[in-house]
Scaffold this active site. Structure first.
Site, short mmCIF file in Angstrom:
data_model
loop_
_atom_site.label_atom_id
_atom_site.label_comp_id
_atom_site.label_asym_id
_atom_site.label_seq_id
_atom_site.Cartn_x
_atom_site.Cartn_y
_atom_site.Cartn_z
N MET A 1 0.83 -1.18 0.00
CA MET A 1 0.00 0.00 0.00
C MET A 1 0.87 1.24 0.00
SD MET A 1 -2.06 2.21 2.53
CE MET A 1 -1.03 3.55 2.33
N PRO A 2 1.16 1.75 -1.14
CA PRO A 2 1.88 3.02 -1.12
C PRO A 2 0.92 4.19 -0.92
CG PRO A 2 2.09 1.93 -3.27
CD PRO A 2 1.15 1.13 -2.44
#
Length: 129
Positions: A1-2
């Protein structure tokens, strides 16, 4: 999850910003193999005088199209990061007309336990994700 934070100089249209975000998300999907709805992006618009980004002695100039991108993410391999940087530069040039000298990227790594997606729950730690 950037989590992606963009700093840009004010003056772009809503459509230009949307294209920048959509193009970047396409590259995130390609580089990190995250789910389609794993999309977290924040844009900060700044006056030109509020952004000072030189070239660290590399010999190139910046323009009003400059984009500073910070990528907050759980650890990624050097290969993934290099692929992301190169691919994003190619796509932003092609789709948005942003030249490579106007793109600066910084990765900030953290651990999966550092994220809560809602309800005050650390979903990675509880096994929800």
């Amino acid at each position: 999850m950037p989590l992606l934070q963009f700093d840009i100089i004010e003056g772009r249209s809503e459509e230009e910003v949307k294209t920048l975000l959509d193009t970047t998300h396409k590259v995130v999907l390609e580089a990190f193999s995250v789910p389609e709805r794993d999309r977290y992006q924040i844009v900060h618009e700044n006056k030109a005088w509020q952004m000072v980004f030189q070239d660290t002695g590399l010999g190139f100039e910046r323009s009003e199209k400059f984009v500073m991108l910070r990528v907050f993410t759980s650890p990624r391999s050097d290969e993934q990061k290099q692929f992301f940087m190169k691919r994003l530069a190619e796509e932003l040039r092609s789709v948005c007309g942003i030249e490579g000298n106007d793109l600066m990227i910084s990765f900030i790594s953290n651990n999966k336990g550092d994220w809560s997606f809602g309800y005050g729950e650390a979903q990675y730690m509880t096994g929800t994700l």
